[in-house]
Enzyme design. Sequence first.
Site, PDB file in Angstrom:
ATOM      1  N   ASP A  35       4.086  44.859  31.564  1.00  5.36           N
ATOM      2  CA  ASP A  35       3.105  44.141  30.741  1.00  5.36           C
ATOM      3  C   ASP A  35       2.214  45.093  29.935  1.00  5.36           C
ATOM      4  O   ASP A  35       0.982  45.061  30.042  1.00  5.36           O
ATOM      5  CB  ASP A  35       2.246  43.245  31.633  1.00  5.36           C
ATOM      6  N   GLU A 214       6.430  33.103  26.859  1.00  8.04           N
ATOM      7  CA  GLU A 214       5.155  33.562  27.423  1.00  8.04           C
ATOM      8  C   GLU A 214       4.791  34.883  26.758  1.00  8.04           C
ATOM      9  O   GLU A 214       5.437  35.307  25.812  1.00  8.04           O
ATOM     10  CB  GLU A 214       5.286  33.762  28.940  1.00  8.04           C
TER      11      GLU A 214
END
Length: 461
Positions: A35, A214
């Site tokens: 991430d 997402e």
Amino acid sequence: MKNQLLKSVLTLSAFMVTMSVSAQRPIIQTKFTADPAPMVHNDTVFLYTTHDEDYAPEGYAGFRMKEWLLYTSTDMVNWTDHGKVANLHNFTWAAKEISGWGGFDNGAWAPQCIERNGKFYLYCPLQGRGIGVLVGDSPYGPFKDPIGKPLISGKYDSIDPTVFIDDDGQAYLYWGNPNMWYAKLNEDMISLKGEITKDTNLTKENRGNVHFQEGPWIYKRGKQYYMAYASTCCPEGIGYAMGDTPTGPWVFKGYLMKPDGRSSGNHPGIIDYHGKTYLFGFNYQLNYAITNKHHERRSVCVAEIAFNADGTINEEPWWMENQNPSPIRTFNPLRRVEAETIAWSEGIKTCSHDNGISIVATKNGAFIQVANVNFGSKGASAFRALVGGEKSKNISLEIRLDDLNGKLVRKIQIPQKTKSGKYRTIKANIPRVTGVHDLYFVFNNIKGEDNHAYIDYWEFK
């Protein structure tokens, strides 16, 4: 636990030796990171990441994430580990059990940091509990929770925030799975301005068009707005849409990187740095070096991307078929350098101690590479480092140039740490080194599970 850690490092190291240096390689090898949230500040790239823990109870393969990490670079090839900048305990309101392994100590998901008026705001999703915000006076932290509650509650698909301040000063926060949501932020960056809005065309259901899944990431180039995101599932690629305003409407333009079966997930981050644009994401390359089983143990990667005349972005090949970025400047070794500054490593972990972060060599032949090191025309004729050995009195450090088996500059014995665990300073004269080289530190005579070597920092003179 120690035996498991050593086994994974040894297996991983054996694999990495076989990897082509011309292929895309994860930029962090000492921990599992995911991430990526890059930010440019004061000519430095600050890379905030999540951290996939190495191990969990037998049979558990899901996300095990307790903290947020920080790495920095000024050349896009050598990255310095700054350790943990925050964890779930920064948010006292989130102290409740959640399903799965770890209870409260799990669910530190994809963050992003932004600067405004000399303050740094770190937006952090806590799995199932909402999105919180932390504030610090420095991009390195420390960070504190200024509101003591979620900024975005858990009922709004509250994962994967991305934050943006437009040229007119208005700030926006976006997030979500399966839908993308957004809200304006007040200038204080810790409160909402107006209502939360659900985007109607960036949705998971609208697969035939935008493929949204997402991990949104907002980016602006000139007057054009871009929304990149993890697309399709599963596996996830990186798709992107373009719009004329920071709230769309968004028009799907294609993939920055198509889905690939070698990686179930993805999460984009995009920055401009020294005239180039970089796309960050992750793959599972280092996990699969250890096991053929899927575990949520990911590794951050980065590639340079290019734009077409109409503003669209060229699609990049999958990470493992891509190229690592070229250095944008040479690296200065004639100063104190934190040893956890690494372009590539094998058999190396990092650890925290009283002075900060150190590298830990865990196997014979472990090494770190620092790339594109410029000793200049006058060069260096002396070396100093703060080091420590554990168990063995015979651990040696080889300083080599240009290759793992390249020119040997000096071989130095590493003294054992003091009885109180303190490191020792070593000094050595070396044959004068000039010019630009890749620099290798190679550890030898490390034997057994508890036989490790540590370096806190090093410098040439």
